[in-house]
Design a protein around this motif. Structure first.
Motif, PDB file in Angstrom:
ATOM      1  N   ALA A  80       0.837  -1.205   0.000  1.00  0.00           N
ATOM      2  CA  ALA A  80       0.000   0.000   0.000  1.00  0.00           C
ATOM      3  C   ALA A  80       0.867   1.249   0.000  1.00  0.00           C
ATOM      4  N   ARG A  81       0.452   2.238  -0.764  1.00  0.00           N
ATOM      5  CA  ARG A  81       1.166   3.511  -0.805  1.00  0.00           C
ATOM      6  C   ARG A  81       0.871   4.313   0.469  1.00  0.00           C
ATOM      7  N   ALA A  82       1.811   5.190   0.797  1.00  0.00           N
ATOM      8  CA  ALA A  82       1.644   5.991   2.013  1.00  0.00           C
ATOM      9  C   ALA A  82       0.366   6.812   1.960  1.00  0.00           C
ATOM     10  N   MET A  83       0.079   7.419   0.828  1.00  0.00           N
ATOM     11  CA  MET A  83      -1.115   8.255   0.714  1.00  0.00           C
ATOM     12  C   MET A  83      -2.392   7.434   0.911  1.00  0.00           C
ATOM     13  N   GLU A  84      -2.351   6.157   0.523  1.00  0.00           N
ATOM     14  CA  GLU A  84      -3.516   5.301   0.709  1.00  0.00           C
ATOM     15  C   GLU A  84      -3.715   4.979   2.193  1.00  0.00           C
ATOM     16  N   LEU A  85      -2.623   4.661   2.874  1.00  0.00           N
ATOM     17  CA  LEU A  85      -2.736   4.299   4.284  1.00  0.00           C
ATOM     18  C   LEU A  85      -3.154   5.474   5.153  1.00  0.00           C
ATOM     19  N   LEU A  86      -2.834   6.685   4.734  1.00  0.00           N
ATOM     20  CA  LEU A  86      -3.259   7.852   5.504  1.00  0.00           C
ATOM     21  C   LEU A  86      -4.775   7.970   5.568  1.00  0.00           C
ATOM     22  N   GLN A  87      -5.465   7.331   4.614  1.00  0.00           N
ATOM     23  CA  GLN A  87      -6.929   7.350   4.593  1.00  0.00           C
ATOM     24  C   GLN A  87      -7.529   6.123   5.255  1.00  0.00           C
ATOM     25  N   ASP A  88      -6.682   5.257   5.815  1.00  0.00           N
ATOM     26  CA  ASP A  88      -7.170   4.016   6.403  1.00  0.00           C
ATOM     27  C   ASP A  88      -8.072   4.305   7.612  1.00  0.00           C
ATOM     28  N   LYS A  89      -9.115   3.509   7.757  1.00  0.00           N
ATOM     29  CA  LYS A  89     -10.066   3.703   8.861  1.00  0.00           C
ATOM     30  C   LYS A  89      -9.403   3.541  10.223  1.00  0.00           C
ATOM     31  N   PHE A  90      -8.284   2.840  10.266  1.00  0.00           N
ATOM     32  CA  PHE A  90      -7.574   2.621  11.522  1.00  0.00           C
ATOM     33  C   PHE A  90      -7.252   3.935  12.219  1.00  0.00           C
ATOM     34  N   PHE A  91      -6.934   4.952  11.429  1.00  0.00           N
ATOM     35  CA  PHE A  91      -6.536   6.236  12.009  1.00  0.00           C
ATOM     36  C   PHE A  91      -7.731   7.130  12.348  1.00  0.00           C
ATOM     37  N   LYS A  92      -8.923   6.710  11.963  1.00  0.00           N
ATOM     38  CA  LYS A  92     -10.112   7.538  12.167  1.00  0.00           C
ATOM     39  C   LYS A  92     -11.032   6.986  13.244  1.00  0.00           C
ATOM     40  N   GLU A  93     -10.682   5.817  13.774  1.00  0.00           N
ATOM     41  CA  GLU A  93     -11.521   5.190  14.776  1.00  0.00           C
ATOM     42  C   GLU A  93     -10.908   5.346  16.172  1.00  0.00           C
ATOM     43  N   ASP A  94     -11.750   5.226  17.188  1.00  0.00           N
ATOM     44  CA  ASP A  94     -11.264   5.291  18.569  1.00  0.00           C
ATOM     45  C   ASP A  94     -10.378   4.090  18.881  1.00  0.00           C
ATOM     46  N   PRO A  95      -9.344   4.299  19.696  1.00  0.00           N
ATOM     47  CA  PRO A  95      -8.903   5.613  20.200  1.00  0.00           C
ATOM     48  C   PRO A  95      -8.224   6.416  19.098  1.00  0.00           C
ATOM     49  N   LEU A  96      -8.514   7.695  19.042  1.00  0.00           N
ATOM     50  CA  LEU A  96      -7.962   8.552  18.006  1.00  0.00           C
ATOM     51  C   LEU A  96      -6.489   8.858  18.277  1.00  0.00           C
ATOM     52  N   PRO A  97      -5.746   9.266  17.254  1.00  0.00           N
ATOM     53  CA  PRO A  97      -4.349   9.647  17.473  1.00  0.00           C
ATOM     54  C   PRO A  97      -4.242  10.774  18.493  1.00  0.00           C
ATOM     55  N   VAL A  98      -3.287  10.671  19.392  1.00  0.00           N
ATOM     56  CA  VAL A  98      -3.092  11.743  20.369  1.00  0.00           C
ATOM     57  C   VAL A  98      -2.536  12.964  19.643  1.00  0.00           C
ATOM     58  N   PRO A  99      -2.722  14.155  20.186  1.00  0.00           N
ATOM     59  CA  PRO A  99      -2.056  15.324  19.595  1.00  0.00           C
ATOM     60  C   PRO A  99      -0.546  15.146  19.701  1.00  0.00           C
ATOM     61  N   ILE A 100       0.174  15.813  18.829  1.00  0.00           N
ATOM     62  CA  ILE A 100       1.640  15.717  18.853  1.00  0.00           C
ATOM     63  C   ILE A 100       2.173  16.117  20.225  1.00  0.00           C
ATOM     64  N   SER A 101       1.532  17.101  20.841  1.00  0.00           N
ATOM     65  CA  SER A 101       1.976  17.562  22.153  1.00  0.00           C
ATOM     66  C   SER A 101       1.788  16.502  23.243  1.00  0.00           C
ATOM     67  N   GLY A 102       0.981  15.484  22.957  1.00  0.00           N
ATOM     68  CA  GLY A 102       0.725  14.438  23.930  1.00  0.00           C
ATOM     69  C   GLY A 102       1.670  13.256  23.829  1.00  0.00           C
ATOM     70  N   LEU A 103       2.602  13.304  22.888  1.00  0.00           N
ATOM     71  CA  LEU A 103       3.557  12.207  22.730  1.00  0.00           C
ATOM     72  C   LEU A 103       4.634  12.282  23.797  1.00  0.00           C
ATOM     73  N   ARG A 104       5.047  11.146  24.288  1.00  0.00           N
ATOM     74  CA  ARG A 104       6.142  11.085  25.257  1.00  0.00           C
ATOM     75  C   ARG A 104       7.463  11.016  24.498  1.00  0.00           C
ATOM     76  N   VAL A 105       8.297  12.026  24.705  1.00  0.00           N
ATOM     77  CA  VAL A 105       9.548  12.144  23.960  1.00  0.00           C
ATOM     78  C   VAL A 105      10.721  12.040  24.925  1.00  0.00           C
ATOM     79  N   PRO A 106      11.659  11.122  24.690  1.00  0.00           N
ATOM     80  CA  PRO A 106      12.838  11.035  25.562  1.00  0.00           C
ATOM     81  C   PRO A 106      13.624  12.335  25.542  1.00  0.00           C
ATOM     82  N   LEU A 107      14.262  12.646  26.665  1.00  0.00           N
ATOM     83  CA  LEU A 107      15.052  13.873  26.743  1.00  0.00           C
ATOM     84  C   LEU A 107      16.242  13.829  25.801  1.00  0.00           C
ATOM     85  N   THR A 108      16.862  12.658  25.684  1.00  0.00           N
ATOM     86  CA  THR A 108      18.022  12.487  24.802  1.00  0.00           C
ATOM     87  C   THR A 108      17.957  11.093  24.218  1.00  0.00           C
ATOM     88  N   ARG A 109      18.910  10.811  23.360  1.00  0.00           N
ATOM     89  CA  ARG A 109      19.044   9.436  22.884  1.00  0.00           C
ATOM     90  C   ARG A 109      19.485   8.572  24.049  1.00  0.00           C
TER      91      ARG A 109
END
Length: 467
Positions: free
Chosen positions: A400-429
């Motif tokens: 599947a092409r990337a543009m096709e997967l972006l329309q996949d129902k997986f990303f539109k159903e609950d639980p929805l993607p968290v906002p970018i600000s809600g991602l847990r990001v390590p302080l460093t590598r």
């Protein structure tokens, strides 16, 4: 190969130190060094990537110029390149990467939430889609080349192996490009002379990476690209680019280096010399083994954007399980692991596969009742498994092409993607863990080369081969 007889020290470059304060070296490899630096004009922290390999520098600059403005691609602020000096790319400094996200989640004994997984996947898909809309194949997608800012933005990086394709399987660029005509004045970014390349803002205006309006037509894109190429000229280089720089792509990411990281000892990046083919054939020796598509493992030199899709599927599986999907220790072992899961590769599952360069050089015993990807993704939902299966399949045309997967129902159903600000990001590598993936005896050249036909037979202790 001995390095060229010229200075590789960024500290000797008057044009650079006049504008940047070099703070520290954060990564080093045989063909590149990365420094954290401060831009004197506004105190912005940047990464200075000094590339000693001519071909890699050319490819990375070209790709990043085209992709300028893509939110999920690393920003190139500037670059310096003169006739008698190495290229130095001025890139945004990103403190961590997806490898660290995965490793920290595993170390803490927690998985990533479904909402986090979806947001990471969407950002990866957006970055790959930007490349593929512009017919750029990255050729080395892996978690270590997916950088992350402190606010959670994920960006594709390290385009040193990237190529622009005229059509699937063929390269748009000359295999032995001639050096750009250099500006003899002491001027930064001499390659960005308007008579050679348009400014990157102009590339955006012409639609190369317009996320809302989409890319220009292929005909228009290649017309403009051809105009740019006719204005540039490059000397042939007689050098071997098949270097054993196991974690160079981590250096290129502008984050601190994991040069001694056991995690990647069985997962190296390498590229053999390309060139000379009248049809512009590509080398199969690209990418990092754990994420390399089967066609590359079988020595194909006629491939397209689909190799990135396989890599992306392997990354998605790793996000879901916090373990690499196919952690092979050599090319044969890599293929064996894939076949153990997906079953034997034959004309029935991929018509035309028997024409792959090394297909008849090595055969595997018949796998009865392969478990499929479901066995590699325990406790994951059917939708998650299905998403990986859309990418990790033998037949390139069925990925599947990337543009096709972006329309996949997986990303539109609950639980929805968290906002970018809600991602847990390590302080460093993160530092490598003692319980990481530890492989011995890694061969940095393809172990498919110079083989007479082999038959691989699985035993209780591994696999044996006979000629």
């Amino acid at each position: 190969m001995d390095p060229p007889s010229k200075s590789w020290s960024i500290h000797t470059r008057a044009d650079i130190i006049a504008k940047y304060e070099v703070l520290e070296r954060v990564g080093s490899g045989a063909y590149s060094d990365v420094y954290r630096a401060r831009r004197l004009s506004d105190n912005l922290i940047v990464a200075l990537k000094e590339v000693h390999d001519y071909q890699s520098a050319y490819r990375e600059i070209e790709a990043l110029q085209i992709l300028q403005g893509s939110p999920n691609v690393v920003v190139m602020h500037d670059y310096f390149w003169r006739e008698d000096e190495d290229a130095v790319l001025v890139l945004e400094f990103l403190r961590t990467d997806l490898t660290s996200v995965i490793r920290e989640a595993k170390k803490e004994g927690r998985g990533l939430s479904v909402g986090e997984i979806k947001r990471w996947m969407i950002q990866i898909l957006n970055g790959v889609d930007a490349c593929h809309r512009n017919m750029i194949v990255h050729r080395d997608l892996k978690p270590g080349n997916l950088l992350i800012s402190e606010d959670g933005m994920l960006k594709l990086a390290d385009f040193g192996q990237a190529r622009i394709l005229m059509e699937p399987g063929y390269d748009a660029m000359d295999e032995n490009p001639q050096p750009y005509e250099q500006d003899t004045s002491n001027h930064e970014s001499s390659l960005q002379n308007p008579e050679v390349f348009p400014q990157t803002d102009n590339l955006n205006q012409e639609g190369f990476c317009n996320q809302e309006q989409g890319a220009v037509s292929r005909e228009e894109f290649f017309r403009v690209l051809d105009e740019l190429k006719t204005k540039a000229s490059i000397d042939d280089m007689d050098k071997d680019t098949n270097f054993q720089d196991g974690n160079t792509s981590c250096l290129a990411t502008c984050t601190t280096s994991d040069m001694e990281d056991d995690l990647l000892k069985g997962s190296f990046t390498y590229e053999a010399e390309e060139g000379g083919d009248e049809q512009g054939g590509l080398t199969s020796c690209v990418g990092t083994r754990w994420y390399r598509a089967p066609e590359l493992l079988y020595g194909s030199e006629d491939y397209g954007l689909e190799i990135d899709l396989w890599s992306m599927g392997c990354i998605f599986a790793e996000i879901l399980t916090l373990e690499p999907l196919f952690p092979g220790t050599a090319d044969i072992d890599q293929l064996s692991r894939i076949i153990d899961v997906l079953g034997n590769l034959n004309e029935e599952v991929w018509p035309g596969c028997s024409k792959l360069c090394d297909y008849r050089k090595i055969t595997f015993s018949k796998v009865e009742n392969p478990p499929g990807l479901e066995a590699c993704l325990p406790n994951r939902s059917p939708d998650e498994v299905s998403l990986v299966k859309e990418l990790v399949c033998y037949h390139p045309a069925r990925r599947a092409r990337a543009m096709e997967l972006l329309q996949d129902k997986f990303f539109k159903e609950d639980p929805l993607p968290v906002p970018i600000s809600g991602l847990r990001v390590p302080l460093t590598r993160n530092e490598p863990d003692d319980d990481g993936y530890d492989f011995n005896g890694v061969d940095f050249d393809s172990d498919m080369e110079d083989f007479s036909p082999l038959n691989i037979t699985r035993t209780s202790t591994g696999a044996s081969s006979r000629r």
